[in-house]
Write a protein that holds these residues in place. Sequence first.
Motif, mmCIF file in Angstrom:
data_model
loop_
_atom_site.group_PDB
_atom_site.id
_atom_site.type_symbol
_atom_site.label_atom_id
_atom_site.label_comp_id
_atom_site.label_asym_id
_atom_site.label_seq_id
_atom_site.Cartn_x
_atom_site.Cartn_y
_atom_site.Cartn_z
ATOM 1 N N THR A 143 5.929 5.483 6.859
ATOM 2 C CA THR A 143 6.561 6.772 6.286
ATOM 3 C C THR A 143 6.067 8.161 6.874
ATOM 4 O OG1 THR A 143 5.110 6.777 4.358
ATOM 5 C CG2 THR A 143 7.176 5.599 4.258
ATOM 6 N N ALA A 144 5.002 8.139 7.319
ATOM 7 C CA ALA A 144 4.251 9.346 7.854
ATOM 8 C C ALA A 144 4.437 9.730 9.123
ATOM 9 C CB ALA A 144 2.742 9.211 7.627
ATOM 10 N N ASN A 145 4.617 8.864 9.946
ATOM 11 C CA ASN A 145 4.876 8.944 11.370
ATOM 12 C C ASN A 145 6.237 8.892 11.867
ATOM 13 O OD1 ASN A 145 1.994 9.510 11.507
ATOM 14 N ND2 ASN A 145 1.706 7.428 11.835
ATOM 15 N N ILE B 158 -3.148 -7.784 2.912
ATOM 16 C CA ILE B 158 -2.475 -6.884 2.102
ATOM 17 C C ILE B 158 -2.431 -5.612 2.698
ATOM 18 C CG2 ILE B 158 -2.165 -6.031 -0.119
ATOM 19 C CD1 ILE B 158 -2.937 -8.795 -1.289
ATOM 20 N N LYS B 159 -3.793 -5.370 3.043
ATOM 21 C CA LYS B 159 -4.091 -3.854 3.692
ATOM 22 C C LYS B 159 -3.207 -3.429 4.857
ATOM 23 C CE LYS B 159 -8.604 -2.737 1.844
ATOM 24 N NZ LYS B 159 -9.792 -2.259 2.285
ATOM 25 N N GLU B 160 -2.978 -4.443 5.406
ATOM 26 C CA GLU B 160 -2.202 -4.355 6.811
ATOM 27 C C GLU B 160 -0.970 -3.981 6.502
ATOM 28 O OE1 GLU B 160 -0.859 -6.796 10.806
ATOM 29 O OE2 GLU B 160 -2.284 -7.795 9.515
ATOM 30 N N THR B 161 -0.071 -5.004 5.693
ATOM 31 C CA THR B 161 1.080 -4.501 4.895
ATOM 32 C C THR B 161 1.157 -3.107 4.742
ATOM 33 O OG1 THR B 161 1.615 -6.890 4.649
ATOM 34 C CG2 THR B 161 2.929 -5.121 3.366
ATOM 35 N N LEU B 162 0.376 -2.686 3.496
ATOM 36 C CA LEU B 162 0.237 -1.305 3.034
ATOM 37 C C LEU B 162 0.167 -0.148 3.835
ATOM 38 C CD1 LEU B 162 -2.037 -1.989 -0.115
ATOM 39 C CD2 LEU B 162 0.480 -2.091 -0.016
ATOM 40 N N SER B 163 -0.701 -0.491 5.075
ATOM 41 C CA SER B 163 -0.845 0.431 6.206
ATOM 42 C C SER B 163 0.688 0.579 6.938
ATOM 43 C CB SER B 163 -1.968 0.096 7.042
ATOM 44 O OG SER B 163 -2.994 0.074 6.596
ATOM 45 N N ASN B 164 1.310 -0.364 7.140
ATOM 46 C CA ASN B 164 2.532 -0.389 7.685
ATOM 47 C C ASN B 164 3.324 0.488 6.744
ATOM 48 O OD1 ASN B 164 2.163 -1.937 10.093
ATOM 49 N ND2 ASN B 164 2.817 -3.854 8.885
ATOM 50 N N LYS C 180 4.577 -9.242 1.851
ATOM 51 C CA LYS C 180 5.763 -8.153 1.684
ATOM 52 C C LYS C 180 5.950 -7.682 0.417
ATOM 53 C CE LYS C 180 7.944 -9.284 5.674
ATOM 54 N NZ LYS C 180 8.396 -8.428 6.805
ATOM 55 N N ILE C 181 6.045 -6.238 0.401
ATOM 56 C CA ILE C 181 6.448 -5.704 -0.782
ATOM 57 C C ILE C 181 7.744 -5.996 -1.323
ATOM 58 C CG2 ILE C 181 6.606 -3.115 -1.618
ATOM 59 C CD1 ILE C 181 4.842 -2.142 0.837
ATOM 60 N N ILE C 182 8.024 -6.289 -2.477
ATOM 61 C CA ILE C 182 8.997 -6.998 -3.140
ATOM 62 C C ILE C 182 9.730 -5.894 -3.994
ATOM 63 C CG2 ILE C 182 9.796 -8.442 -4.640
ATOM 64 C CD1 ILE C 182 8.608 -9.850 -2.528
ATOM 65 N N HIS C 183 9.167 -4.934 -4.704
ATOM 66 C CA HIS C 183 9.590 -3.903 -5.249
ATOM 67 C C HIS C 183 8.573 -2.596 -5.368
ATOM 68 C CE1 HIS C 183 13.418 -5.519 -5.983
ATOM 69 N NE2 HIS C 183 13.069 -6.446 -6.873
ATOM 70 N N LYS C 184 8.994 -1.574 -5.542
ATOM 71 C CA LYS C 184 8.211 -0.254 -5.805
ATOM 72 C C LYS C 184 8.781 0.536 -6.821
ATOM 73 C CE LYS C 184 7.793 3.886 -3.531
ATOM 74 N NZ LYS C 184 7.850 4.653 -2.083
ATOM 75 N N SER C 185 7.911 0.806 -7.917
ATOM 76 C CA SER C 185 8.255 1.830 -8.844
ATOM 77 C C SER C 185 7.035 3.082 -8.701
ATOM 78 C CB SER C 185 7.846 1.447 -10.149
ATOM 79 O OG SER C 185 6.627 1.089 -10.474
ATOM 80 N N PHE C 186 7.664 4.435 -8.879
ATOM 81 C CA PHE C 186 6.741 5.690 -8.463
ATOM 82 C C PHE C 186 7.132 6.792 -9.551
ATOM 83 C CE2 PHE C 186 10.752 6.425 -6.381
ATOM 84 C CZ PHE C 186 11.020 7.649 -6.171
ATOM 85 N N THR C 187 6.211 7.511 -9.580
ATOM 86 C CA THR C 187 6.249 8.760 -10.266
ATOM 87 C C THR C 187 5.421 9.874 -9.705
ATOM 88 O OG1 THR C 187 5.871 9.687 -12.353
ATOM 89 C CG2 THR C 187 3.988 8.587 -11.481
ATOM 90 N N LYS D 105 10.459 0.781 12.132
ATOM 91 C CA LYS D 105 10.168 -0.595 12.076
ATOM 92 C C LYS D 105 8.923 -1.107 11.516
ATOM 93 C CE LYS D 105 11.746 -1.117 16.920
ATOM 94 N NZ LYS D 105 11.521 -1.138 18.352
ATOM 95 N N LYS D 106 8.120 -0.456 11.117
ATOM 96 C CA LYS D 106 6.884 -0.533 10.419
ATOM 97 C C LYS D 106 7.296 -0.747 8.867
ATOM 98 C CE LYS D 106 2.730 0.802 12.756
ATOM 99 N NZ LYS D 106 1.560 1.765 13.119
ATOM 100 N N LEU D 107 8.130 -0.077 8.463
ATOM 101 C CA LEU D 107 8.668 -0.129 7.120
ATOM 102 C C LEU D 107 9.408 -1.399 7.088
ATOM 103 C CD1 LEU D 107 9.923 3.684 6.464
ATOM 104 C CD2 LEU D 107 7.812 2.432 5.676
ATOM 105 N N LYS D 108 10.057 -1.774 7.922
ATOM 106 C CA LYS D 108 10.996 -3.284 7.624
ATOM 107 C C LYS D 108 9.863 -4.352 7.641
ATOM 108 C CE LYS D 108 15.074 -1.207 9.850
ATOM 109 N NZ LYS D 108 15.999 -1.372 10.997
ATOM 110 N N ASN D 109 8.809 -4.004 8.433
ATOM 111 C CA ASN D 109 7.792 -5.093 8.383
ATOM 112 C C ASN D 109 6.956 -5.176 7.015
ATOM 113 O OD1 ASN D 109 8.085 -6.174 10.872
ATOM 114 N ND2 ASN D 109 6.693 -4.609 11.917
ATOM 115 N N ALA D 110 6.919 -3.921 6.274
ATOM 116 C CA ALA D 110 6.124 -3.865 5.151
ATOM 117 C C ALA D 110 6.941 -4.370 3.973
ATOM 118 C CB ALA D 110 5.514 -2.608 4.883
#
Length: 267
Positions: free
Chosen positions: A167-169, A156-162, A256-263, A173-178
């Motif tokens: 987003t930072a760099n 899971i950490k690998e997915t989150l790192s992607n 895989k990240i299925i959905h994201k909510s944020f504040t 492609k990494k985002l699509k993998n995540a």
Amino acid sequence: MRKILIIFITINLILGVKLYAQTEVEKINSTVMKYINGTANGNPDKVREAFHKDFNLFIVQGDTLRVIEGKGYIERVEKGKKYNRIGQIISIDYENDAASVKVEVYFPDTKRIATDYLLLLKIKEQWKILHKIINLKNYQKVEDLISNEKNGIEEIKETLSNYIEGTANGEPKKLKNAFHKDFNLYYIKNGNLSVLSGKQYISNFKEGKKNNRIGNILSLDYENNAGLAKIQVIMPDSNRIAIDYLLLLKIKDKWKIIHKSFTSKSY
């Protein structure tokens, strides 16, 4: 006298913050309990109150993502029918108008446990469950759970790192993998629910363009093939901190990240 007054005001401010936090947790708890009690006691109206009208459920079956429409899920709850299911809230976490909750539901007849990870947003002063992912399992030996825990966390950490690095760099492609290809982002704007498609979100990050954002994993919880993560993203240029709540599922051996909510908040 002035010193005493300052101390008194400070204590009141601290107590006020604590009482506010307690109230929000109680409100979130109340929403989730409508879901738990409504499904157990055959009260579809209560269940309907807990969920956003467009919510869906996500579960992995046979390495395939299955999406269950929320309206159909509620319709299957027969009014007045008691269901042999015992639900309890395991954890609640919230920041501003976004929250995540972990729920366990025990089914004595089949000796199975469902773990629900829920995303909630505060829409027009009411907490609503936006989506939930489910993991259904039989009881396992403690040693089996411990042996599988380390591998799952690292994956899971690998997915989150992607996600964080992409987003930072400037690495789409990494985002699509995540992220899952059909993921969305959810947030509150002027008290209303706003939705941003995942494809549009990824298109905002250009190849090789650096972004001044520092991401950290604050918490991570998972059961078998379902997980929940909380991410903090510091954005120094705007003096903002974003808090992400992410639902994850393991599909064909890949998280895989299925959905994201944020504040977000100032710092």
